[in-house]
Design a protein around this motif. Structure first.
Motif, PDB file in Angstrom:
ATOM      1  N   THR A  42      51.534  38.515  47.317  1.00  0.00           N
ATOM      2  CA  THR A  42      52.912  38.025  47.382  1.00  0.00           C
ATOM      3  C   THR A  42      52.975  36.546  47.015  1.00  0.00           C
ATOM      4  O   THR A  42      53.851  36.124  46.248  1.00  0.00           O
ATOM      5  N   LEU A  43      52.066  35.763  47.560  1.00  0.00           N
ATOM      6  CA  LEU A  43      52.057  34.333  47.267  1.00  0.00           C
ATOM      7  C   LEU A  43      51.810  34.063  45.781  1.00  0.00           C
ATOM      8  O   LEU A  43      52.379  33.127  45.208  1.00  0.00           O
ATOM      9  N   ALA A  44      50.952  34.877  45.152  1.00  0.00           N
ATOM     10  CA  ALA A  44      50.601  34.668  43.745  1.00  0.00           C
ATOM     11  C   ALA A  44      51.554  35.357  42.783  1.00  0.00           C
ATOM     12  O   ALA A  44      51.475  35.133  41.566  1.00  0.00           O
ATOM     13  N   GLY A  45      52.419  36.214  43.299  1.00  0.00           N
ATOM     14  CA  GLY A  45      53.369  36.901  42.429  1.00  0.00           C
ATOM     15  C   GLY A  45      52.760  38.020  41.613  1.00  0.00           C
ATOM     16  O   GLY A  45      53.193  38.288  40.486  1.00  0.00           O
ATOM     17  N   ILE A  46      51.744  38.689  42.168  1.00  0.00           N
ATOM     18  CA  ILE A  46      51.132  39.830  41.486  1.00  0.00           C
ATOM     19  C   ILE A  46      51.145  41.014  42.449  1.00  0.00           C
ATOM     20  O   ILE A  46      51.434  40.864  43.633  1.00  0.00           O
ATOM     21  N   SER A  47      50.799  42.193  41.942  1.00  0.00           N
ATOM     22  CA  SER A  47      50.804  43.377  42.797  1.00  0.00           C
ATOM     23  C   SER A  47      49.515  43.455  43.615  1.00  0.00           C
ATOM     24  O   SER A  47      48.469  42.942  43.204  1.00  0.00           O
ATOM     25  N   VAL A  48      49.620  44.124  44.773  1.00  0.00           N
ATOM     26  CA  VAL A  48      48.436  44.327  45.617  1.00  0.00           C
ATOM     27  C   VAL A  48      47.406  45.157  44.855  1.00  0.00           C
ATOM     28  O   VAL A  48      46.193  44.905  44.929  1.00  0.00           O
ATOM     29  N   GLU A  49      47.876  46.139  44.114  1.00  0.00           N
ATOM     30  CA  GLU A  49      46.953  47.005  43.373  1.00  0.00           C
ATOM     31  C   GLU A  49      46.166  46.212  42.329  1.00  0.00           C
ATOM     32  O   GLU A  49      44.959  46.442  42.153  1.00  0.00           O
ATOM     33  N   TYR A  50      46.846  45.300  41.649  1.00  0.00           N
ATOM     34  CA  TYR A  50      46.142  44.519  40.632  1.00  0.00           C
ATOM     35  C   TYR A  50      45.130  43.590  41.278  1.00  0.00           C
ATOM     36  O   TYR A  50      44.008  43.420  40.768  1.00  0.00           O
ATOM     37  N   LEU A  51      45.480  42.964  42.403  1.00  0.00           N
ATOM     38  CA  LEU A  51      44.535  42.104  43.104  1.00  0.00           C
ATOM     39  C   LEU A  51      43.315  42.902  43.546  1.00  0.00           C
ATOM     40  O   LEU A  51      42.175  42.424  43.434  1.00  0.00           O
ATOM     41  N   ALA A  52      43.528  44.127  44.020  1.00  0.00           N
ATOM     42  CA  ALA A  52      42.404  44.976  44.423  1.00  0.00           C
ATOM     43  C   ALA A  52      41.497  45.267  43.235  1.00  0.00           C
ATOM     44  O   ALA A  52      40.261  45.241  43.353  1.00  0.00           O
ATOM     45  N   ARG A  53      42.081  45.546  42.077  1.00  0.00           N
ATOM     46  CA  ARG A  53      41.265  45.815  40.887  1.00  0.00           C
ATOM     47  C   ARG A  53      40.427  44.587  40.503  1.00  0.00           C
ATOM     48  O   ARG A  53      39.277  44.730  40.101  1.00  0.00           O
ATOM     49  N   LEU A  54      41.020  43.398  40.633  1.00  0.00           N
ATOM     50  CA  LEU A  54      40.271  42.184  40.308  1.00  0.00           C
ATOM     51  C   LEU A  54      39.099  41.993  41.269  1.00  0.00           C
ATOM     52  O   LEU A  54      37.972  41.700  40.854  1.00  0.00           O
ATOM     53  N   GLU A  55      39.354  42.143  42.552  1.00  0.00           N
ATOM     54  CA  GLU A  55      38.294  41.918  43.538  1.00  0.00           C
ATOM     55  C   GLU A  55      37.193  42.966  43.426  1.00  0.00           C
ATOM     56  O   GLU A  55      36.019  42.685  43.679  1.00  0.00           O
ATOM     57  N   GLN A  56      37.564  44.180  43.056  1.00  0.00           N
ATOM     58  CA  GLN A  56      36.581  45.261  42.962  1.00  0.00           C
ATOM     59  C   GLN A  56      35.896  45.320  41.604  1.00  0.00           C
ATOM     60  O   GLN A  56      35.004  46.143  41.384  1.00  0.00           O
ATOM     61  N   GLY A  57      36.308  44.455  40.675  1.00  0.00           N
ATOM     62  CA  GLY A  57      35.669  44.417  39.367  1.00  0.00           C
ATOM     63  C   GLY A  57      36.150  45.487  38.418  1.00  0.00           C
ATOM     64  O   GLY A  57      35.563  45.698  37.361  1.00  0.00           O
ATOM     65  N   ARG A  58      37.257  46.162  38.763  1.00  0.00           N
ATOM     66  CA  ARG A  58      37.792  47.201  37.881  1.00  0.00           C
ATOM     67  C   ARG A  58      38.669  46.619  36.784  1.00  0.00           C
ATOM     68  O   ARG A  58      38.993  47.289  35.814  1.00  0.00           O
TER      69      ARG A  58
END
Length: 283
Positions: A42-58
């Protein structure tokens, strides 16, 4: 380096930032003291799903805008922003944003320009290219700029110094105006579809964050003359009139002269009024 160094770094930083650090209530039932993904997204203005993909390396190819937004949301330090930028480039397999066929900025100095700089001694004068990279300068400019930290880097750059070195805000009391001018210079070159400048813009989007990104949408043109205030660590406050001359090869020569008697006396003490030898970067 592990296969997901970027994702691991993002997650480690998220878990190290407390809600209080970013103005959020602590809440209840937190498994870790850091931010939840939903909060950071929310703070960064992106979706939770996209943040999860970044952190998981997907997803390993976030845009500079996304990285900049995440760095801003997590209040990353300048060093952390540089590290984030390096990790992002590493995930690209060492590829460059720049098209190999694009004409790189000229770093060589024509003999007539060298002669002109020599004639300007002992006045502070500097030659830069369209990337704001410092190519050569008089000894007068060295006396002016060296104590400020502007020339510390192996390849000094006005834009990088102004936006990523905390000393720049101390040196320039009118930092907002100086920063706006640096972006105007880059936008002028980027407007000509220059991929090299575009790569620098992407870099500063991550490493400098909001103060840089906000100016990308602000109208402005490079000024060729004006007066700048410098809070010099050795000479005190200086009011310097500058003239910028546009040269061939997309190079710009900037000469500085004192704008009042007090600045003239202080500049004389700083430069010693001695003729010196032209300094060429990476010669």
């Amino acid at each position: 380096m592990s296969e997901n160094e970027l994702g691991a770094f993002l997650r480690s930083r998220r878990e190290a930032v407390s809600p209080a650090d970013v103005g959020l209530p602590a809440g209840y039932r937190r498994r870790t003291p850091g931010l939840r993904r939903a909060e950071l997204a929310t703070l960064a203005g992106i979706s939770v799903e996209y943040l999860a993909r970044l952190e998981q390396g997907r997803d390993r190819h976030p845009s500079p805008q996304v990285l900049g937004a995440l760095a801003e949301a997590m209040r990353m330090s300048t060093d952390e922003r540089f590290h984030l930028r390096l990790l992002a480039k590493a995930t690209e397999g060492g590829s460059s944003y720049v098209c190999p066929s694009a004409q790189p900025p000229v770093v060589s100095i024509r003999p007539t320009v060298r002669a002109l700089l020599d004639k300007l001694e002992p006045a502070p004068a500097v030659l830069i290219n369209r990337m704001t990279q410092v190519l050569a300068y008089t000894t007068g400019f060295e006396h002016l700029a060296r104590p400020t930290g502007l020339l510390d880097a192996a390849e000094p750059s006005f834009a990088r110094f102004v936006f990523t070195d905390p000393r720049a805000r101390d040196v320039h009391p009118d930092w907002d105006a100086v920063a706006t001018q640096q972006v105007a210079i880059l936008k002028c070159a980027a407007g000509l579809a220059d991929p090299h400048v575009a790569a620098l813009v992407d870099e500063l989007t991550v490493t400098a964050g909001g103060p840089f990104v906000e100016r990308l949408t602000t109208p402005g043109i490079p000024e060729r003359a004006g007066v700048q205030r410098w809070a010099h660590p050795e000479a005190g406050e200086l009011r310097l009139a500058y003239e910028a001359l546009e040269l061939a090869d997309d190079q710009r020569l900037i000469a500085y002269l004192p704008a009042d008697e007090a600045s003239s006396a202080a500049l004389d003490r700083l430069t010693g009024r001695h003729l010196g030898t032209l300094r060429v970067v990476n010669s």
